[in-house]
Design a protein around this motif. Structure first.
Motif, PDB file in Angstrom:
ATOM      1  N   MET A   1       0.865  -1.113  -0.083  1.00 57.19           N
ATOM      2  CA  MET A   1      -0.076  -0.065  -0.070  1.00 57.19           C
ATOM      3  C   MET A   1       0.773   1.194  -0.100  1.00 57.19           C
ATOM      4  N   THR A   2       0.514   2.144  -0.799  1.00 60.83           N
ATOM      5  CA  THR A   2       1.081   3.385  -0.594  1.00 60.83           C
ATOM      6  C   THR A   2       0.765   4.461   0.383  1.00 60.83           C
ATOM      7  N   LEU A   3       1.404   5.508   0.373  1.00 58.50           N
ATOM      8  CA  LEU A   3       1.133   6.556   1.355  1.00 58.50           C
ATOM      9  C   LEU A   3      -0.226   7.007   1.082  1.00 58.50           C
ATOM     10  N   TYR A   4      -0.592   7.374   0.034  1.00 61.76           N
ATOM     11  CA  TYR A   4      -1.966   7.927  -0.336  1.00 61.76           C
ATOM     12  C   TYR A   4      -3.148   6.989  -0.209  1.00 61.76           C
ATOM     13  N   GLU A   5      -2.990   5.669  -0.430  1.00 61.78           N
ATOM     14  CA  GLU A   5      -4.116   4.919  -0.098  1.00 61.78           C
ATOM     15  C   GLU A   5      -4.202   4.814   1.350  1.00 61.78           C
ATOM     16  N   ILE A   6      -3.180   4.631   2.261  1.00 59.38           N
ATOM     17  CA  ILE A   6      -3.341   4.709   3.521  1.00 59.38           C
ATOM     18  C   ILE A   6      -4.022   5.976   4.029  1.00 59.38           C
ATOM     19  N   ILE A   7      -3.472   7.108   3.625  1.00 57.94           N
ATOM     20  CA  ILE A   7      -4.166   8.329   4.210  1.00 57.94           C
ATOM     21  C   ILE A   7      -5.717   8.246   3.569  1.00 57.94           C
ATOM     22  N   SER A   8      -6.105   8.125   2.326  1.00 57.00           N
ATOM     23  CA  SER A   8      -7.143   7.895   2.175  1.00 57.00           C
ATOM     24  C   SER A   8      -8.171   7.213   2.842  1.00 57.00           C
ATOM     25  N   VAL A   9      -7.634   5.907   3.214  1.00 59.83           N
ATOM     26  CA  VAL A   9      -8.459   4.880   4.154  1.00 59.83           C
ATOM     27  C   VAL A   9      -8.703   5.566   5.508  1.00 59.83           C
ATOM     28  N   ILE A  10      -7.564   6.172   5.859  1.00 59.42           N
ATOM     29  CA  ILE A  10      -7.745   6.835   7.353  1.00 59.42           C
ATOM     30  C   ILE A  10      -8.853   7.901   7.248  1.00 59.42           C
ATOM     31  N   VAL A  11      -8.688   8.779   6.318  1.00 61.84           N
ATOM     32  CA  VAL A  11      -9.740  10.036   6.011  1.00 61.84           C
ATOM     33  C   VAL A  11     -11.232   9.387   5.943  1.00 61.84           C
ATOM     34  N   ALA A  12     -11.409   8.393   5.175  1.00 63.98           N
ATOM     35  CA  ALA A  12     -12.856   7.557   5.049  1.00 63.98           C
ATOM     36  C   ALA A  12     -13.280   6.987   6.439  1.00 63.98           C
ATOM     37  N   SER A  13     -12.146   6.543   7.025  1.00 65.27           N
ATOM     38  CA  SER A  13     -12.573   5.872   8.355  1.00 65.27           C
ATOM     39  C   SER A  13     -13.276   7.047   9.469  1.00 65.27           C
ATOM     40  N   LEU A  14     -12.369   8.007   9.198  1.00 69.67           N
ATOM     41  CA  LEU A  14     -12.647   9.105  10.062  1.00 69.67           C
ATOM     42  C   LEU A  14     -14.195  10.027   9.695  1.00 69.67           C
ATOM     43  N   ALA A  15     -14.199  10.096   8.482  1.00 70.25           N
ATOM     44  CA  ALA A  15     -15.618  10.771   8.041  1.00 70.25           C
ATOM     45  C   ALA A  15     -16.782   9.605   8.196  1.00 70.25           C
ATOM     46  N   PHE A  16     -16.613   8.328   8.278  1.00 69.43           N
ATOM     47  CA  PHE A  16     -17.600   7.362   8.865  1.00 69.43           C
ATOM     48  C   PHE A  16     -17.888   7.535  10.097  1.00 69.43           C
ATOM     49  N   VAL A  17     -16.762   7.585  10.802  1.00 70.62           N
ATOM     50  CA  VAL A  17     -17.058   7.686  12.232  1.00 70.62           C
ATOM     51  C   VAL A  17     -17.702   9.127  12.658  1.00 70.62           C
ATOM     52  N   LEU A  18     -17.462  10.182  12.097  1.00 67.72           N
ATOM     53  CA  LEU A  18     -18.086  11.512  12.366  1.00 67.72           C
ATOM     54  C   LEU A  18     -19.440  11.593  11.936  1.00 67.72           C
ATOM     55  N   SER A  19     -19.889  10.961  10.759  1.00 67.79           N
ATOM     56  CA  SER A  19     -21.261  10.792  10.169  1.00 67.79           C
ATOM     57  C   SER A  19     -22.105  10.033  11.172  1.00 67.79           C
ATOM     58  N   LEU A  20     -21.313   9.026  11.529  1.00 64.87           N
ATOM     59  CA  LEU A  20     -22.155   8.134  12.677  1.00 64.87           C
ATOM     60  C   LEU A  20     -22.564   8.886  13.783  1.00 64.87           C
ATOM     61  N   TYR A  21     -21.238   9.374  14.372  1.00 63.33           N
ATOM     62  CA  TYR A  21     -21.720  10.256  15.940  1.00 63.33           C
ATOM     63  C   TYR A  21     -22.767  11.190  15.385  1.00 63.33           C
ATOM     64  N   SER A  22     -22.701  11.945  14.463  1.00 60.38           N
ATOM     65  CA  SER A  22     -23.791  13.125  14.055  1.00 60.38           C
ATOM     66  C   SER A  22     -25.200  12.588  14.023  1.00 60.38           C
ATOM     67  N   ALA A  23     -25.306  11.407  13.450  1.00 60.44           N
ATOM     68  CA  ALA A  23     -26.617  10.863  13.239  1.00 60.44           C
ATOM     69  C   ALA A  23     -27.261  10.517  14.572  1.00 60.44           C
ATOM     70  N   ILE A  24     -26.369   9.823  15.304  1.00 56.90           N
ATOM     71  CA  ILE A  24     -26.708   9.465  16.790  1.00 56.90           C
ATOM     72  C   ILE A  24     -27.072  10.804  17.789  1.00 56.90           C
ATOM     73  N   ASN A  25     -26.247  11.813  17.433  1.00 49.89           N
ATOM     74  CA  ASN A  25     -26.613  12.968  18.313  1.00 49.89           C
ATOM     75  C   ASN A  25     -27.682  13.545  17.748  1.00 49.89           C
ATOM     76  N   THR A  26     -28.037  13.478  16.535  1.00 48.53           N
ATOM     77  CA  THR A  26     -29.303  14.268  15.957  1.00 48.53           C
ATOM     78  C   THR A  26     -30.389  13.312  16.382  1.00 48.53           C
ATOM     79  N   TYR A  27     -30.352  12.028  16.334  1.00 51.10           N
ATOM     80  CA  TYR A  27     -31.506  11.251  16.904  1.00 51.10           C
ATOM     81  C   TYR A  27     -31.957  11.448  18.482  1.00 51.10           C
ATOM     82  N   TYR A  28     -30.812  11.598  19.276  1.00 53.30           N
ATOM     83  CA  TYR A  28     -30.730  11.974  20.553  1.00 53.30           C
ATOM     84  C   TYR A  28     -31.541  13.151  20.860  1.00 53.30           C
ATOM     85  N   GLU A  29     -30.954  14.319  19.957  1.00 53.68           N
ATOM     86  CA  GLU A  29     -31.671  15.738  20.548  1.00 53.68           C
ATOM     87  C   GLU A  29     -33.207  16.041  19.946  1.00 53.68           C
TER      88      GLU A  29
END
Length: 168
Positions: A1-29
């Motif tokens: 794996m190249t450095l760009y592939e690793i960074i893109s996987v990390i960014v995609a994982s962070l985006a998924f975690v943040l969107s999941l947090y946002s969905a849970i927070n919106t439902y709770y509110e």
């Protein structure tokens, strides 16, 4: 794996975690329940005046369509009309100011609190204010039963000063 592939996987994982947090927070509110607090009560003959502090910390507005006071063998609904409870004449302009009881339905905007004075008229019982007072609220179509221990019972002199504050 190249450095760009690793960074893109990390960014995609962070985006998924943040969107999941946002969905849970919106439902709770959206599903935070409306809270009702009893501020004070005042008995005037066969009428009971009650001040409620209603807090809606949800992201949606809340509506209380009916309030019932359960006393001994009777259940009395709050007034459906704005009954006048006090008036005052401004000596400079000679204009009359009136303070009214709030009538149902009561609308509470999202993320805010409001104080309402609600009246219950034509009560049959002689002793209205007790150690434990029972109310039924219809909040957003759901029946909510609450019991309060009145901590502040206003006499006629105190209610005069409280209501003058509404005239300002």
């Amino acid at each position: 794996m190249t450095l760009y592939e690793i960074i893109s996987v990390i960014v995609a994982s962070l985006a998924f975690v943040l969107s999941l947090y946002s969905a849970i927070n919106t439902y709770y509110e959206k599903h935070i329940k409306t809270k009702v607090y009893l501020r004070w009560v005042h008995e005037a003959g066969k009428q009971l005046n009650v001040c409620f502090l209603i807090s809606n910390m949800s992201s949606r507005p809340s509506t209380i369509t009916n309030i019932y006071f359960e006393n001994h063998d009777e259940t009395v609904e709050s007034t459906w009309f704005p009954a006048k409870i006090t008036s005052k004449t401004n000596l400079k302009t000679l204009a009359e100011q009136h303070a009214f009881i709030d009538c149902t339905p009561l609308n509470i905007p999202p993320r805010s609190s409001k104080a309402f004075i609600v009246g219950f008229q034509y009560l049959r019982s002689n002793q209205i204010i007790r150690d434990k007072m029972k109310f039924k609220f219809v909040i957003d179509g759901t029946d909510v039963y609450m019991s309060f221990h009145p901590k502040v019972v206003l006499d006629n002199n105190q209610i005069k000063y409280v209501l003058e504050n509404r005239l300002k």
